[in-house]
Design an enzyme around this catalytic site. Structure first.
Site, PDB file in Angstrom:
ATOM      1  N   ARG A 137     -66.321  50.866-172.367  1.00  0.00           N
ATOM      2  CA  ARG A 137     -65.435  50.552-171.253  1.00  0.00           C
ATOM      3  C   ARG A 137     -63.962  50.514-171.687  1.00  0.00           C
ATOM      4  O   ARG A 137     -63.581  49.733-172.546  1.00  0.00           O
ATOM      5  CB  ARG A 137     -65.820  49.179-170.695  1.00  0.00           C
ATOM      6  N   HIS A 155     -59.765  36.204-173.800  1.00  0.00           N
ATOM      7  CA  HIS A 155     -59.700  37.527-173.176  1.00  0.00           C
ATOM      8  C   HIS A 155     -59.251  38.531-174.219  1.00  0.00           C
ATOM      9  O   HIS A 155     -58.318  38.264-174.978  1.00  0.00           O
ATOM     10  CB  HIS A 155     -58.727  37.536-171.992  1.00  0.00           C
ATOM     11  N   TYR A 186     -59.850  47.417-174.370  1.00  0.00           N
ATOM     12  CA  TYR A 186     -60.868  46.566-174.992  1.00  0.00           C
ATOM     13  C   TYR A 186     -61.275  46.988-176.402  1.00  0.00           C
ATOM     14  O   TYR A 186     -62.067  46.305-177.040  1.00  0.00           O
ATOM     15  CB  TYR A 186     -62.114  46.514-174.092  1.00  0.00           C
ATOM     16  N   ALA A 214     -64.120  39.463-165.123  1.00  0.00           N
ATOM     17  CA  ALA A 214     -63.459  39.475-163.816  1.00  0.00           C
ATOM     18  C   ALA A 214     -63.647  38.162-163.059  1.00  0.00           C
ATOM     19  O   ALA A 214     -62.837  37.840-162.182  1.00  0.00           O
ATOM     20  CB  ALA A 214     -63.970  40.643-162.986  1.00  0.00           C
ATOM     21  N   ARG A 259     -51.293  43.587-167.240  1.00  0.00           N
ATOM     22  CA  ARG A 259     -52.244  44.298-166.386  1.00  0.00           C
ATOM     23  C   ARG A 259     -51.963  44.018-164.915  1.00  0.00           C
ATOM     24  O   ARG A 259     -50.913  43.506-164.560  1.00  0.00           O
ATOM     25  CB  ARG A 259     -53.665  43.924-166.802  1.00  0.00           C
ATOM     26  N   PRO A 290     -69.135  39.578-166.799  1.00  0.00           N
ATOM     27  CA  PRO A 290     -69.436  40.945-166.402  1.00  0.00           C
ATOM     28  C   PRO A 290     -68.747  41.998-167.260  1.00  0.00           C
ATOM     29  O   PRO A 290     -67.584  41.876-167.609  1.00  0.00           O
ATOM     30  CB  PRO A 290     -68.930  41.047-164.968  1.00  0.00           C
ATOM     31  N   ASN A 291     -69.527  43.014-167.565  1.00  0.00           N
ATOM     32  CA  ASN A 291     -69.089  44.242-168.221  1.00  0.00           C
ATOM     33  C   ASN A 291     -68.750  44.086-169.705  1.00  0.00           C
ATOM     34  O   ASN A 291     -68.427  45.070-170.358  1.00  0.00           O
ATOM     35  CB  ASN A 291     -67.908  44.882-167.472  1.00  0.00           C
ATOM     36  N   ASN A 303     -65.507  34.017-172.064  1.00  0.00           N
ATOM     37  CA  ASN A 303     -64.766  35.124-171.478  1.00  0.00           C
ATOM     38  C   ASN A 303     -65.481  35.450-170.170  1.00  0.00           C
ATOM     39  O   ASN A 303     -66.478  36.166-170.167  1.00  0.00           O
ATOM     40  CB  ASN A 303     -64.752  36.339-172.401  1.00  0.00           C
ATOM     41  N   GLU A 358     -60.927  29.448-173.306  1.00  0.00           N
ATOM     42  CA  GLU A 358     -60.967  30.734-172.600  1.00  0.00           C
ATOM     43  C   GLU A 358     -60.485  31.819-173.556  1.00  0.00           C
ATOM     44  O   GLU A 358     -59.498  31.622-174.278  1.00  0.00           O
ATOM     45  CB  GLU A 358     -60.024  30.638-171.401  1.00  0.00           C
TER      46      GLU A 358
END
Length: 148
Positions: free
Chosen positions: A17, A100, A22, A77, A107, A9-10, A74, A98
């Site tokens: 964003r 990110h 990012y 969320a 965070r 997502p996103n 990735n 994985e």
């Protein structure tokens, strides 16, 4: 070597964003950079992005049924919430890395949990969009080591 790069997502909103977390590279630019890197190392790459958990599960399974050698993922969320994505990766037994973009450790507390990590051979976190190429290299190393 055939690699699936799957984004949750996103991630289609890169460049728009939260650029502080990012960066300003767009999703399209990211895909171009990854494709160039894969071409340089002789890897075939398939891309997929969805904001829907079930679609991501379907593509993890598709990677298996279409003979992918591994996955770079990735989950966005869903990293912190999705047992379904974890189970899909575990089911396929495909080597998975994985990735990110942001530094999760700096965070929110809820971002410190990664379900997907339990099924991954490695994680690349906080290297910006360059982390995708690092993840691909880690996956390629793993695949080459297994072929020997």
């Amino acid at each position: 070597m055939k690699i699936y790069v799957i984004n949750g997502p996103n991630l289609n909103m890169l460049g728009i964003r939260e650029p502080g977390h990012y960066g300003t590279l767009t999703y399209g630019q990211l895909l171009v950079n990854i494709k160039k890197h894969c071409d340089a190392i002789g890897a075939e790459v398939e891309f997929f992005q969805s904001n829907h958990e079930g679609d991501l599960v379907d593509w993890i399974q598709k990677a298996y049924f279409e003979g992918a050698d591994g996955i770079v993922i990735n989950p966005g969320a869903y990293t912190h919430t999705s047992i379904a994505i974890l189970d899909a990766v575990k089911s396929t037994k495909l080597p998975t890395v994985e990735v990110h973009i942001s530094k999760l450790e700096s965070r929110e507390d809820f971002r410190q949990v990664s379900y997907i990590r339990l099924a991954c051979i490695d994680s690349v976190i906080g290297l910006g969009t360059d982390g995708y190429n690092v993840a691909i290299d880690k996956l390629a190393e793993h695949l080459k080591a297994g072929a020997q």
